[in-house]
Design an enzyme around this catalytic site. Structure first.
Site, PDB file in Angstrom:
ATOM      1  N   HIS A  25       8.035   0.818   4.489  1.00  0.00           N
ATOM      2  CA  HIS A  25       8.200   0.681   3.364  1.00  0.00           C
ATOM      3  C   HIS A  25       9.179  -0.369   3.269  1.00  0.00           C
ATOM      4  CE1 HIS A  25       8.830   1.313  -1.246  1.00  0.00           C
ATOM      5  NE2 HIS A  25      10.142   1.308  -0.889  1.00  0.00           N
ATOM      6  N   ASN A  26       8.841  -1.221   2.463  1.00  0.00           N
ATOM      7  CA  ASN A  26       9.962  -2.645   2.442  1.00  0.00           C
ATOM      8  C   ASN A  26      10.012  -3.275   4.021  1.00  0.00           C
ATOM      9  OD1 ASN A  26      10.373  -2.207  -0.551  1.00  0.00           O
ATOM     10  ND2 ASN A  26      12.680  -1.484   0.288  1.00  0.00           N
ATOM     11  N   GLU A  55       3.812  -2.448   3.987  1.00  0.00           N
ATOM     12  CA  GLU A  55       3.936  -2.894   2.360  1.00  0.00           C
ATOM     13  C   GLU A  55       4.279  -4.323   2.479  1.00  0.00           C
ATOM     14  OE1 GLU A  55       6.505  -1.441  -1.590  1.00  0.00           O
ATOM     15  OE2 GLU A  55       7.650  -1.475   0.203  1.00  0.00           O
ATOM     16  N   ASP A  57       5.325  -7.015  -0.722  1.00  0.00           N
ATOM     17  CA  ASP A  57       5.605  -7.117  -2.112  1.00  0.00           C
ATOM     18  C   ASP A  57       5.444  -8.490  -2.371  1.00  0.00           C
ATOM     19  OD1 ASP A  57       6.576  -4.567  -2.513  1.00  0.00           O
ATOM     20  OD2 ASP A  57       8.546  -5.025  -2.369  1.00  0.00           O
ATOM     21  N   HIS A  70      12.078  -8.464  -1.858  1.00  0.00           N
ATOM     22  CA  HIS A  70      12.146  -7.291  -2.669  1.00  0.00           C
ATOM     23  C   HIS A  70      12.644  -7.812  -4.016  1.00  0.00           C
ATOM     24  CE1 HIS A  70      12.607  -3.149  -3.238  1.00  0.00           C
ATOM     25  NE2 HIS A  70      14.000  -2.986  -3.047  1.00  0.00           N
ATOM     26  N   GLU A 104       1.901  -4.789  -3.218  1.00  0.00           N
ATOM     27  CA  GLU A 104       2.829  -4.536  -4.574  1.00  0.00           C
ATOM     28  C   GLU A 104       2.624  -5.838  -5.154  1.00  0.00           C
ATOM     29  OE1 GLU A 104       7.064  -3.365  -5.562  1.00  0.00           O
ATOM     30  OE2 GLU A 104       6.001  -1.827  -4.489  1.00  0.00           O
TER      31      GLU A 104
END
Length: 154
Positions: A25-26, A55, A57, A70, A104
């Site tokens: 994640h991230n 992930e 983003d 982020h 994302e």
């Protein structure tokens, strides 16, 4: 380290949804979620450590170039293209099972098209473009079937 520990002893012929998948994640962050640096090399690190789902983003960047960071924080931004090139380089060095990009998406249609273009251009044949009806999870391909493939989930 014992080389036998690197071998897969599970049945890898079952539908993909039957497995726990090591996820990050991230992935792009080198530190905390508010102020740290976003770095493409973090993808190299986690992929080589055995992660199979990372992930990404995606946000609209300057000059029509999508960036990864982020959102709504002070983390630095990196070009999506750099992230894709790093993933392409390191995805299968230590593990040939599929890599899932958990996108994302916060981008405009124009920059989404750019992301799709970069993925096709950079990943080439590794990009799995087959569409799967999610109605019946038993119909999903197996990790064995997807070796060397990059999957995209949004």
């Amino acid at each position: 380290s014992n080389p036998l520990h690197r071998q897969v002893h599970q049945d890898m012929q079952q539908p993909l949804c039957h497995y726990f998948i090591a996820s990050s994640h991230n992935t792009y962050l080198s530190g905390d979620q508010l102020l740290s640096q976003s770095r493409a090399d973090m993808y190299a690190r986690v992929l080589q450590a055995g992660c199979r789902c990372v992930e990404v983003d995606c946000w609209d960047g300057p000059d029509g170039e999508p960036v990864v960071h982020h959102g709504y924080t002070l983390t630095s931004k990196i070009p999506f293209r750099d992230v894709a090139e790093t993933i392409n380089k390191y995805a299968f060095i230590k593990n040939e099972f599929p890599v899932i990009l958990s996108i994302e998406n916060h981008c405009s249609i124009q920059q989404q098209k750019k992301i799709a273009q970069y993925m096709k251009e950079i990943f080439g044949d590794k990009l799995d473009l087959s569409s799967v009806s999610t109605g019946d999870p038993r119909q999903l391909p197996s990790p064995q079937d997807l070796k060397g493939k990059i999957l995209v989930k949004v």
